[in-house]
Design a protein around this motif. Structure first.
Motif, PDB file in Angstrom:
ATOM      1  N   GLU A  84      -5.850  19.481 -18.263  1.00 62.44           N
ATOM      2  CA  GLU A  84      -6.426  18.603 -19.276  1.00 62.44           C
ATOM      3  C   GLU A  84      -5.571  17.354 -19.522  1.00 62.44           C
ATOM      4  OE1 GLU A  84      -4.134  21.921 -21.441  1.00 62.44           O
ATOM      5  OE2 GLU A  84      -5.575  21.744 -19.785  1.00 62.44           O
ATOM      6  N   GLU A  85      -4.439  17.231 -18.889  1.00 64.38           N
ATOM      7  CA  GLU A  85      -3.602  16.046 -19.066  1.00 64.38           C
ATOM      8  C   GLU A  85      -4.251  14.818 -18.426  1.00 64.38           C
ATOM      9  OE1 GLU A  85       0.461  16.119 -18.104  1.00 64.38           O
ATOM     10  OE2 GLU A  85       0.958  17.842 -19.376  1.00 64.38           O
ATOM     11  N   ASN A  86      -3.669  13.645 -18.710  1.00 68.33           N
ATOM     12  CA  ASN A  86      -4.195  12.390 -18.185  1.00 68.33           C
ATOM     13  C   ASN A  86      -4.178  12.370 -16.658  1.00 68.33           C
ATOM     14  OD1 ASN A  86      -4.408  11.427 -20.828  1.00 68.33           O
ATOM     15  ND2 ASN A  86      -2.332  10.597 -20.802  1.00 68.33           N
ATOM     16  N   ARG A  87      -5.200  11.733 -16.099  1.00 71.09           N
ATOM     17  CA  ARG A  87      -5.248  11.501 -14.654  1.00 71.09           C
ATOM     18  C   ARG A  87      -5.019  10.019 -14.397  1.00 71.09           C
ATOM     19  NH1 ARG A  87      -8.331  16.068 -15.195  1.00 71.09           N
ATOM     20  NH2 ARG A  87      -8.331  17.504 -13.401  1.00 71.09           N
ATOM     21  N   ASP A  88      -4.226   9.742 -13.378  1.00 73.46           N
ATOM     22  CA  ASP A  88      -3.779   8.387 -13.105  1.00 73.46           C
ATOM     23  C   ASP A  88      -4.265   7.915 -11.737  1.00 73.46           C
ATOM     24  OD1 ASP A  88      -2.214   8.388 -15.530  1.00 73.46           O
ATOM     25  OD2 ASP A  88      -0.757   9.647 -14.480  1.00 73.46           O
ATOM     26  N   SER A  89      -3.761   6.762 -11.317  1.00 72.17           N
ATOM     27  CA  SER A  89      -4.017   6.238  -9.982  1.00 72.17           C
ATOM     28  C   SER A  89      -2.727   6.251  -9.172  1.00 72.17           C
ATOM     29  CB  SER A  89      -4.554   4.806 -10.045  1.00 72.17           C
ATOM     30  OG  SER A  89      -5.902   4.775 -10.442  1.00 72.17           O
ATOM     31  N   ASP A 106      -5.947   1.861  -3.546  1.00 70.92           N
ATOM     32  CA  ASP A 106      -5.849   2.599  -4.797  1.00 70.92           C
ATOM     33  C   ASP A 106      -6.634   3.907  -4.697  1.00 70.92           C
ATOM     34  OD1 ASP A 106      -5.182   2.265  -7.922  1.00 70.92           O
ATOM     35  OD2 ASP A 106      -7.172   3.158  -7.709  1.00 70.92           O
ATOM     36  N   PHE A 107      -6.003   5.008  -5.104  1.00 73.93           N
ATOM     37  CA  PHE A 107      -6.615   6.332  -5.118  1.00 73.93           C
ATOM     38  C   PHE A 107      -6.662   6.798  -6.570  1.00 73.93           C
ATOM     39  CE2 PHE A 107      -4.734   5.476  -1.072  1.00 73.93           C
ATOM     40  CZ  PHE A 107      -5.632   5.985  -0.149  1.00 73.93           C
ATOM     41  N   ASP A 108      -7.863   6.746  -7.160  1.00 76.42           N
ATOM     42  CA  ASP A 108      -8.050   6.995  -8.584  1.00 76.42           C
ATOM     43  C   ASP A 108      -8.311   8.481  -8.813  1.00 76.42           C
ATOM     44  OD1 ASP A 108      -8.792   7.073 -11.256  1.00 76.42           O
ATOM     45  OD2 ASP A 108      -9.894   5.184 -11.165  1.00 76.42           O
ATOM     46  N   ASN A 111     -11.646   9.941 -10.760  1.00 74.72           N
ATOM     47  CA  ASN A 111     -12.964  10.156 -10.154  1.00 74.72           C
ATOM     48  C   ASN A 111     -12.921  10.311  -8.628  1.00 74.72           C
ATOM     49  OD1 ASN A 111     -12.396   7.539  -9.332  1.00 74.72           O
ATOM     50  ND2 ASN A 111     -13.845   6.580 -10.755  1.00 74.72           N
ATOM     51  N   GLY A 112     -11.723  10.247  -8.043  1.00 74.73           N
ATOM     52  CA  GLY A 112     -11.584  10.409  -6.606  1.00 74.73           C
ATOM     53  C   GLY A 112     -11.955   9.185  -5.798  1.00 74.73           C
ATOM     54  N   GLU A 113     -12.199   8.050  -6.458  1.00 76.05           N
ATOM     55  CA  GLU A 113     -12.646   6.863  -5.737  1.00 76.05           C
ATOM     56  C   GLU A 113     -11.478   6.154  -5.047  1.00 76.05           C
ATOM     57  OE1 GLU A 113     -15.515   2.965  -6.444  1.00 76.05           O
ATOM     58  OE2 GLU A 113     -14.456   3.829  -8.152  1.00 76.05           O
ATOM     59  N   ILE A 114     -11.750   5.613  -3.861  1.00 75.62           N
ATOM     60  CA  ILE A 114     -10.769   4.824  -3.124  1.00 75.62           C
ATOM     61  C   ILE A 114     -11.225   3.366  -3.129  1.00 75.62           C
ATOM     62  CG2 ILE A 114      -9.525   4.528  -0.960  1.00 75.62           C
ATOM     63  CD1 ILE A 114     -10.311   7.394  -0.238  1.00 75.62           C
ATOM     64  N   TRP A 184       2.750   4.802  -8.672  1.00 78.65           N
ATOM     65  CA  TRP A 184       2.124   5.667  -9.676  1.00 78.65           C
ATOM     66  C   TRP A 184       1.827   4.795 -10.895  1.00 78.65           C
ATOM     67  CZ3 TRP A 184       5.472   9.591 -12.892  1.00 78.65           C
ATOM     68  CH2 TRP A 184       4.645  10.335 -13.755  1.00 78.65           C
ATOM     69  N   ILE A 185       0.550   4.682 -11.267  1.00 84.45           N
ATOM     70  CA  ILE A 185       0.164   3.810 -12.378  1.00 84.45           C
ATOM     71  C   ILE A 185      -0.834   4.545 -13.258  1.00 84.45           C
ATOM     72  CG2 ILE A 185      -1.627   2.693 -10.966  1.00 84.45           C
ATOM     73  CD1 ILE A 185      -1.022   0.105 -12.529  1.00 84.45           C
ATOM     74  N   LYS A 186      -0.626   4.477 -14.568  1.00 86.71           N
ATOM     75  CA  LYS A 186      -1.477   5.241 -15.479  1.00 86.71           C
ATOM     76  C   LYS A 186      -2.904   4.709 -15.467  1.00 86.71           C
ATOM     77  CE  LYS A 186      -0.353   2.756 -19.804  1.00 86.71           C
ATOM     78  NZ  LYS A 186      -1.702   2.409 -20.235  1.00 86.71           N
ATOM     79  N   GLY A 187      -3.846   5.634 -15.689  1.00 85.61           N
ATOM     80  CA  GLY A 187      -5.239   5.248 -15.801  1.00 85.61           C
ATOM     81  C   GLY A 187      -5.424   4.219 -16.895  1.00 85.61           C
ATOM     82  N   TYR A 188      -6.427   3.340 -16.735  1.00 82.39           N
ATOM     83  CA  TYR A 188      -6.577   2.192 -17.623  1.00 82.39           C
ATOM     84  C   TYR A 188      -6.736   2.583 -19.086  1.00 82.39           C
ATOM     85  CZ  TYR A 188      -7.197  -0.348 -13.275  1.00 82.39           C
ATOM     86  OH  TYR A 188      -7.000  -0.882 -12.032  1.00 82.39           O
TER      87      TYR A 188
END
Length: 286
Positions: A84-89, A106-108, A111-114, A184-188
């Motif tokens: 349940e923790e934050n998901r990043d890119s 970028d690998f998000d 949602n798994g989008e590239i 490693w960059i946090k989700g927006y």
């Protein structure tokens, strides 16, 4: 406290310097491979911004007469623990000797989008149309021609981007290579970096007059009594491997070939034995 971080190993460094501790040396995430590098999970105490790790390359490919640079790495993105923790890119970003970011993949993990982003912080993220599965190793390859200002990337044997500009400002941005960073960059919308992470291995960079052209696979169809026919498009005289899997975990080599022309065909004679099948191809590097 971590016993071993990636920075400090074999010349690897991190940016910013206060982000030390956001990486780790781990073992057997890729079964049978020994040690891997991990970026993420361990949030640095002194930053909530992007964290990069990289080995300085510092080369002008055109000036040394080897304008084509190939980069390859095997990578996998893993979900947070707990989930349940934050998901990043997680990104792979290419910089020149002046520290200018030339482009990124970028690998998000939300949602798994590239996607990819060209030079400039305000450049849009361009969808590739492909997605990744968590905890699944993929081979990523980039081919950068600094003489023609073009790059191409493949991921798991499919083309993510083709003949894109290395710089959008030729004549202003210098066309050379400083480093290729794991980022490693946090989700927006995330307030902080999450507990997810990227593991990678077999990081390799080759500069030469030419490096293998990434291959492209085309499934031609199933021939009754013969099997599934797959065509591998590539570069004449280069050696390519085509593999098959029924679950995207275990892969079996179907063929290794050095085509005289720009393609060759492979027959999967056992395709009918499995309800699903996946194919991938890769150029074998020297």
């Amino acid at each position: 406290e971590l016993d071993y971080t990636v920075e400090g190993q074999g010349g690897w460094t991190c940016f910013p310097a206060e982000a030390s501790g956001g990486s780790a040396v781990v073992t057997n995430y890729f079964e049978g491979w020994g040690q891997q590098a991990l970026l993420g999970f361990y949030t640095p105490a002194n930053t909530n911004g992007p964290v990069s790790i990289f080995p300085p390359l510092n080369v002008d490919p055109v000036a040394i007469g080897k304008p084509v640079v190939g980069f390859r790495v095997t990578m996998a993105v893993f979900d947070p623990e707990p989930p349940e923790e934050n998901r990043d890119s997680f990104r792979w970003s290419v910089y020149n000797l002046d520290g200018v970011r030339l482009f990124s993949l970028d690998f998000d993990n939300r949602n798994g989008e590239i996607t990819y982003q060209l030079e400039g912080d305000t450049s849009p993220f361009v969808p590739t149309g492909y997605y990744f599965d968590v905890a699944t190793p993929y081979d990523l390859e980039m081919r950068m021609d600094f003489a023609s200002n073009r790059w191409t990337a493949t991921f798991g044997g499919v083309v993510l981007a083709e003949n894109q500009p290395i710089t959008q400002l030729p004549g202003k941005t210098r066309l050379n290579l400083g480093d290729i960073d794991a980022v490693w960059i946090k989700g927006y919308e995330n307030p902080a970096l999450g507990g997810n992470y990227m593991v990678f291995d077999d990081y390799r960079v080759v500069a030469d007059v030419a490096v293998p052209e990434p291959c492209r696979l085309e499934v031609l169809g199933v021939v009754p009594g013969v099997g599934c026919v797959v065509r591998c498009h590539g570069e004449a005289g280069r050696t390519y491997a085509v593999e098959v899997s029924s679950d995207l975990v275990e892969w079996v080599t179907l063929a290794v070939n050095t085509p005289a022309g720009s393609s060759f065909e492979v027959v999967d004679a056992e395709a009918a034995l499995f309800p699903t099948g996946f194919y991938r191809g890769a150029a074998l590097w020297p």
